[in-house]
Design a protein around this motif. Structure first.
Motif, short mmCIF file in Angstrom:
data_model
loop_
_atom_site.label_atom_id
_atom_site.label_comp_id
_atom_site.label_asym_id
_atom_site.label_seq_id
_atom_site.Cartn_x
_atom_site.Cartn_y
_atom_site.Cartn_z
N PRO A 96 0.85 -1.21 0.00
CA PRO A 96 0.00 0.00 0.00
C PRO A 96 0.88 1.26 0.00
O PRO A 96 1.85 1.35 0.75
N ASP A 100 -4.18 5.58 3.81
CA ASP A 100 -5.58 5.23 3.54
C ASP A 100 -5.67 3.84 2.90
O ASP A 100 -6.55 3.05 3.23
N GLU A 101 -4.76 3.54 1.96
CA GLU A 101 -4.75 2.20 1.35
C GLU A 101 -4.38 1.14 2.38
O GLU A 101 -4.92 0.03 2.36
N ARG A 103 -5.04 1.23 5.57
CA ARG A 103 -6.20 1.04 6.45
C ARG A 103 -7.26 0.16 5.81
O ARG A 103 -8.05 -0.48 6.52
N GLN A 104 -7.32 0.11 4.48
CA GLN A 104 -8.34 -0.67 3.80
C GLN A 104 -7.92 -2.13 3.59
O GLN A 104 -8.71 -2.94 3.12
N THR A 105 -6.70 -2.49 3.93
CA THR A 105 -6.27 -3.88 3.76
C THR A 105 -6.92 -4.75 4.82
O THR A 105 -7.17 -4.30 5.94
N TYR A 108 -6.19 -5.15 9.09
CA TYR A 108 -5.41 -3.97 9.52
C TYR A 108 -5.56 -3.75 11.01
O TYR A 108 -6.66 -3.76 11.54
N HIS A 118 -6.26 6.65 14.09
CA HIS A 118 -7.34 5.69 13.83
C HIS A 118 -8.21 5.53 15.06
O HIS A 118 -7.73 5.60 16.19
#
Length: 125
Positions: A96, A100-101, A103-105, A108, A118
């Motif tokens: 990533p 932001d990328e 956090r979307q995995t 996480y 967060h």
């Protein structure tokens, strides 16, 4: 004017090999005479010399076989090393690029990445 022919490399090698062969024959005859002087019959001395020759030949063949196998293994390893895998040469691990990328995995955990902004981050020590 007299022209003298030079000795070729092949002739020099042949003379050297002939000298080595003659030296081996002289050593064999000397060993045969010594064995007979020690009380061994002529036939027994001849058989003992042949046994020694065959043992030396066996050792040389053994070494030659292992050297050949080692050479084959080196050649095979070299051929395997030079072949590149088929497929895409522009392979990326696709990490990533941004937070932001990340956090979307899936899976996480903000605590592992010290992501204090967060909402699931906890300050457990």
């Amino acid at each position: 004017m007299k022209h003298t022919a030079r000795m070729t490399t092949a002739a020099r090698l042949g003379r050297w090999l002939g000298g080595v062969w003659g030296g081996c024959l002289r050593a064999e005859r000397r060993t045969h005479r010594w064995l007979m002087a020690q009380g061994l019959p002529a036939g027994g001395a001849r058989v003992l010399i042949w046994v020694i020759k065959l043992a030396i030949l066996g050792v040389l063949l053994y070494v030659a076989v292992w050297a050949a196998l080692l050479l084959v293994a080196v050649v095979v390893a070299a051929r395997m090393a030079e072949q590149t895998p088929e497929g895409d040469d522009d392979f990326d691990l696709q990490f990533p690029a941004s937070l932001d990328e990340l956090r979307q995995t899936p899976g996480y955990d903000p605590n592992l990445y010290n992501d204090t902004s967060h909402e699931m981050y906890s300050e457990d020590d």
